[in-house]
Design an enzyme around this catalytic site. Structure first.
Site, PDB file in Angstrom:
ATOM      1  N   THR C  30      40.234  40.486  40.426  1.00  0.00           N
ATOM      2  CA  THR C  30      38.399  40.841  41.135  1.00  0.00           C
ATOM      3  C   THR C  30      37.704  42.052  39.945  1.00  0.00           C
ATOM      4  O   THR C  30      38.223  42.924  40.188  1.00  0.00           O
ATOM      5  CB  THR C  30      38.760  41.434  42.546  1.00  0.00           C
ATOM      6  OG1 THR C  30      38.791  40.054  42.889  1.00  0.00           O
ATOM      7  CG2 THR C  30      37.400  41.940  43.244  1.00  0.00           C
ATOM      8  N   ASP C  46      32.197  40.267  42.913  1.00  0.00           N
ATOM      9  CA  ASP C  46      32.342  39.039  42.427  1.00  0.00           C
ATOM     10  C   ASP C  46      32.791  37.482  43.517  1.00  0.00           C
ATOM     11  O   ASP C  46      33.474  37.837  44.112  1.00  0.00           O
ATOM     12  CB  ASP C  46      33.207  39.037  40.738  1.00  0.00           C
ATOM     13  CG  ASP C  46      34.410  38.509  41.030  1.00  0.00           C
ATOM     14  OD1 ASP C  46      34.875  39.999  42.226  1.00  0.00           O
ATOM     15  OD2 ASP C  46      34.651  37.739  40.741  1.00  0.00           O
ATOM     16  N   ARG C  48      35.191  35.041  42.150  1.00  0.00           N
ATOM     17  CA  ARG C  48      36.186  34.351  41.024  1.00  0.00           C
ATOM     18  C   ARG C  48      37.579  34.364  41.882  1.00  0.00           C
ATOM     19  O   ARG C  48      37.796  35.826  41.926  1.00  0.00           O
ATOM     20  CB  ARG C  48      36.285  34.200  39.488  1.00  0.00           C
ATOM     21  CG  ARG C  48      37.285  34.116  39.041  1.00  0.00           C
ATOM     22  CD  ARG C  48      37.390  33.767  37.797  1.00  0.00           C
ATOM     23  NE  ARG C  48      36.572  33.464  37.203  1.00  0.00           N
ATOM     24  CZ  ARG C  48      35.926  33.305  35.442  1.00  0.00           C
ATOM     25  NH1 ARG C  48      37.146  34.556  34.833  1.00  0.00           N
ATOM     26  NH2 ARG C  48      34.920  32.829  35.309  1.00  0.00           N
ATOM     27  N   LYS C  62      34.856  37.200  49.071  1.00  0.00           N
ATOM     28  CA  LYS C  62      35.850  39.311  48.539  1.00  0.00           C
ATOM     29  C   LYS C  62      34.996  40.354  49.768  1.00  0.00           C
ATOM     30  O   LYS C  62      35.550  40.452  49.834  1.00  0.00           O
ATOM     31  CB  LYS C  62      35.674  39.059  46.471  1.00  0.00           C
ATOM     32  CG  LYS C  62      36.561  38.425  46.591  1.00  0.00           C
ATOM     33  CD  LYS C  62      36.374  38.431  45.031  1.00  0.00           C
ATOM     34  CE  LYS C  62      36.897  37.957  44.536  1.00  0.00           C
ATOM     35  NZ  LYS C  62      37.469  37.903  42.807  1.00  0.00           N
ATOM     36  N   GLY C  76      42.589  42.547  44.507  1.00  0.00           N
ATOM     37  CA  GLY C  76      44.846  42.545  44.136  1.00  0.00           C
ATOM     38  C   GLY C  76      44.456  41.157  44.913  1.00  0.00           C
ATOM     39  O   GLY C  76      44.413  40.041  44.911  1.00  0.00           O
ATOM     40  N   SER C 158      40.338  44.490  38.457  1.00  0.00           N
ATOM     41  CA  SER C 158      40.774  44.030  37.302  1.00  0.00           C
ATOM     42  C   SER C 158      39.099  44.470  36.380  1.00  0.00           C
ATOM     43  O   SER C 158      39.446  45.060  35.540  1.00  0.00           O
ATOM     44  CB  SER C 158      41.025  43.325  36.475  1.00  0.00           C
ATOM     45  OG  SER C 158      40.015  42.358  37.211  1.00  0.00           O
ATOM     46  N   ASP C 195      35.402  40.627  31.774  1.00  0.00           N
ATOM     47  CA  ASP C 195      36.548  40.403  33.143  1.00  0.00           C
ATOM     48  C   ASP C 195      36.822  39.511  33.102  1.00  0.00           C
ATOM     49  O   ASP C 195      36.477  38.497  33.547  1.00  0.00           O
ATOM     50  CB  ASP C 195      36.654  41.690  33.994  1.00  0.00           C
ATOM     51  CG  ASP C 195      37.818  41.868  34.889  1.00  0.00           C
ATOM     52  OD1 ASP C 195      39.021  41.427  33.820  1.00  0.00           O
ATOM     53  OD2 ASP C 195      38.216  41.382  35.703  1.00  0.00           O
ATOM     54  N   SER C 198      37.768  38.106  36.440  1.00  0.00           N
ATOM     55  CA  SER C 198      35.852  38.275  37.628  1.00  0.00           C
ATOM     56  C   SER C 198      35.526  37.423  36.687  1.00  0.00           C
ATOM     57  O   SER C 198      35.416  36.565  35.765  1.00  0.00           O
ATOM     58  CB  SER C 198      35.590  39.528  37.508  1.00  0.00           C
ATOM     59  OG  SER C 198      36.888  40.592  37.654  1.00  0.00           O
TER      60      SER C 198
END
Lengths: 196, 206, 268
Positions: C30, C46, C48, C62, C76, C158, C195, C198
């Site tokens: 994320t 985000d 995803r 999230k 996580g 991430s 990233d 994400s």
């Protein structure tokens, strides 16, 4: 390398188990019976780790018989028997030292007048099948059974098909399994059959 | 012998249509490369219009099927009504998360219609109960990668029941044909407000 | 939560000694951020969710609600962020009810860190926790092992490096609410584009002192799927059917019948 094979025909279920008891490179015995009678119409055939197998089979045998004694002589149906055995193995696989036992349960449902064959492995995977086997025997025989099995077969046809399977196993298996014990479960109960 | 999710093989998929849902799975049960059964159903009904699909390790599929049968029966006794799909989803989630550090090796999917409002609902889970709420489709099993591809291209919103049946069937069939561990028969449930149609599909047998 | 059940742990350890792999959980690989502004705080994420290299959910949520004015962004292991957040949310409500006060952000944070520390990092929850309470606006974060941070702007997951680059260059102490929202959204977008873990959309939540929290679900949607070039409908009858069974669901209709007069047997 033990062989256990089961074929369900119209009026019965046939079970064949190899007579050889092997340990490492030795055959210890050529009259080993890898089956136990769970009750009048249910037979378990097993393979797996030595020690675990007999211990497990006799444990479920005792408990299934105890159930009938307690519950007014009610005989567990094949489905109930198989579910019980599956449940034991599914619980066992989560324990510190799981039973390494694979089995086939041949049964005859006296209420529905139906023969059944249940395939159960050490993980607790259970499935009702027309024919089945555990171990290497399956690789050699399932193709034969796929080809020749018919829904309307009777015991004699089943035994003929079984002989076909055994002939294949005798030619292809790398060690002598010392022949098989053949048992039939039908409306009259469990009986041994001599193959000629 | 490495991944418990792919010892037995099997796949499932669910889709939302116009006032209906469809859920489908293959019928194979195998032991590694050896096919054992071509009649191993992976979709289970809980109440009239609520279905749970379970793929993964077959012993856990059977254990969870029984667990949820038990839990939803108790729910029905207590509430005097069948469980709603949303409620079943949360039940599945918490049941799986209870075993956070020793999970069941399954990837469940839930699909159904609300009992009163007939609102379509689908969702999927990972093996520790994280819910994936999707509006379009949910896939699971050993052919899930292939199913993602099929669904992503074939799916379109608001399909009528019969059209949804063709779409979900073709998505499943063509996905499992690219998976050695899935196939050997398939079954589809199409759920509308007044009936549930179950169809067993004609499939490849290799 | 009555407690976790460790029964299968033994089985799975046994299975892994026999060479079985361990399962792949959905992770929110994320980008999540938060930033303060005078009079409030903004968090964003985000949408995803990934399972290995596969995008499991293109539009997941999230941003979790811990209390009406305390929200929390999670990175996580998806199941852990969801479950830990639900658990703390219900304990926080019970706490607020028993104390007859609005819950505080620091209380939520303490409950989270004590729970996560107890599990020694095995619960993979990385959270940015923000909100307003009687003591003002707060922005805090917790790591899976139980350590916590306080800051005027934070990023986790991430995509946190990409997001932090944006936060570091554009953050000011005197941001307006709109500027803070824009900053957070830009930071998330940096994660979305740079990233792999994400992607998809930006969710934003704004918490201002003296106001209700506002959740902007899909505040930005820079990845809308284009119209498909053609329809892939199949002609009815394409799929061959072996068997069909139909179960009709009877719908019971209830009508209330009113009687003008109750029927009474007067003969007896």
């Amino acid at each position: 390398m033990d062989i256990i094979l089961g074929i369900r025909v119209q009026d019965a279920t046939i079970i064949a188990t190899s007579k050889a008891a092997t340990r490492g490179i030795s055959i210890l015995k050529d009259t080993d019976d890898k089956t136990r009678e769970l009750n009048a119409h249910n037979l378990i055939a097993y393979t797996g780790e030595a020690g675990d197998t007999v211990q497990f089979a006799e444990y479920v045998q005792a408990n299934i018989q105890l159930y009938s004694m307690r519950e007014n002589d009610i005989e567990l149906s094949p489905l109930a028997t198989a579910s019980f055995v599956r449940n034991q193995l599914a619980t066992s696989i989560r324990s510190r030292k799981p039973y390494q036992v694979n089995c086939l349960i041949a049964g005859y449902d006296t209420k529905k007048d139906q023969p059944t064959l249940n395939w159960i492995d050490y993980l607790g995977t259970q499935v009702e099948l027309p024919y089945g086997a555990h171990g290497y025997a399956g690789f050699y025989t399932t193709s034969l059974l796929d080809k020749h099995y018919r829904k309307d077969m009777v015991v004699d046809d089943g035994l003929k098909l079984l002989k076909l399977c055994l002939k294949e196993l005798e030619t292809r298996m790398p060690i002598d399994f010392k022949g098989v014990y053949v048992k039939v479960v039908d409306k009259d109960g469990i009986r041994s059959v001599e193959l000629d | 012998m490495s991944d418990p999710f792919s010892i037995n093989g099997g796949s499932a998929v669910a889709m939302v249509g116009k006032d209906c849902i469809a859920i489908a799975s293959d019928l194979r049960l195998g032991n590694q490369s050896l096919g054992v059964s071509n009649n191993f159903e992976k979709i289970f009904g809980f109440g009239d219009k609520c279905f749970l699909g379970l793929t993964g390790l077959a012993t856990d599929v059977l254990t969870l099927k029984e667990t949820f049968r038990f839990k939803t029966n108790l729910y029905k006794l207590r509430e005097e009504r069948s469980i709603e799909p949303e409620t079943l989803a949360n039940l599945v989630s918490s049941t799986l998360y209870e075993r956070r550090f020793g999970p069941y090796f399954v990837s469940p999917i839930v699909a159904g219609l609300g009992h009163k409002d007939n609102k379509p609902f689908i969702c999927g889970f990972d093996s520790i109960g994280c819910i994936d709420f999707a509006k379009d489709f949910i896939v699971s099993g050993t052919a899930s990668d292939q199913l993602y591809g099929m669904c992503e291209s074939l799916y379109e919103p608001d399909l009528e029941p019969e059209q949804l049946f063709e779409t979900i069937s073709q998505a499943l069939l063509n996905a499992v044909d690219r998976d050695a561990l899935s196939g050997w028969g398939a079954v589809v449930y199409i759920v509308t407000k007044d009936k549930v149609v179950k169809r067993v599909l004609k499939t490849r047998q290799d | 939560m009555a407690g976790l059940n460790f029964e299968n742990y033994q089985r799975n350890s046994y299975l892994s000694t026999k060479g079985f792999a361990t399962p792949r959980a959905t992770s929110t690989g994320t980008t999540i951020v938060g930033c303060k502004f005078p009079g409030g705080v903004v968090i964003a994420a985000d949408t995803r969710a990934t399972s290995g290299p596969i995008v499991a959910d293109k539009n997941c949520e999230k941003l979790h609600r811990l209390a009406p004015k305390i929200w929390c962004a999670g990175a996580g292991t998806a199941a852990d962020t969801e479950m830990v957040t639900q658990l703390i949310a219900s304990n926080l409500e019970l706490h607020a009810l028993s104390q007859n006060r609005e819950p505080r952000v620091i209380t939520a944070l303490t409950m989270l860190k004590q729970h996560l520390f107890k599990y020694q990092g095995h619960l993979g929850a990385y959270l940015i926790c923000a909100g307003v309470d009687p003591t003002g606006a707060h922005l805090l974060s917790v790591q899976a092992h139980g350590s916590t941070d306080i800051g005027k702007y934070q990023s986790l997951g991430s995509g946190s490096l990409a997001a932090m680059a944006v936060l570091e260059t554009n953050f000011r102490e005197d941001l307006t609410k709109e500027e803070a929202i824009k900053l957070c959204a830009d930071a998330i977008e940096a994660g979305i584009w740079n990233d792999l873990g994400s992607g998809s959309n930006v969710d934003v939540c704004v918490m201002e002192v003296g106001k209700d929290a506002e959740l902007y679900r899909n505040y930005l949607t820079p990845n809308v799927r284009s119209q498909k070039a053609r329809s892939y409908k199949f002609a009815p009858g394409t799929t061959a059917i072996l068997r069909e069974s139909v179960r009709d669901i009877l719908d019971v209709e209830e009508t209330v019948v009113s009687f003008d007069q109750m029927e009474v047997d007067t003969e007896a």
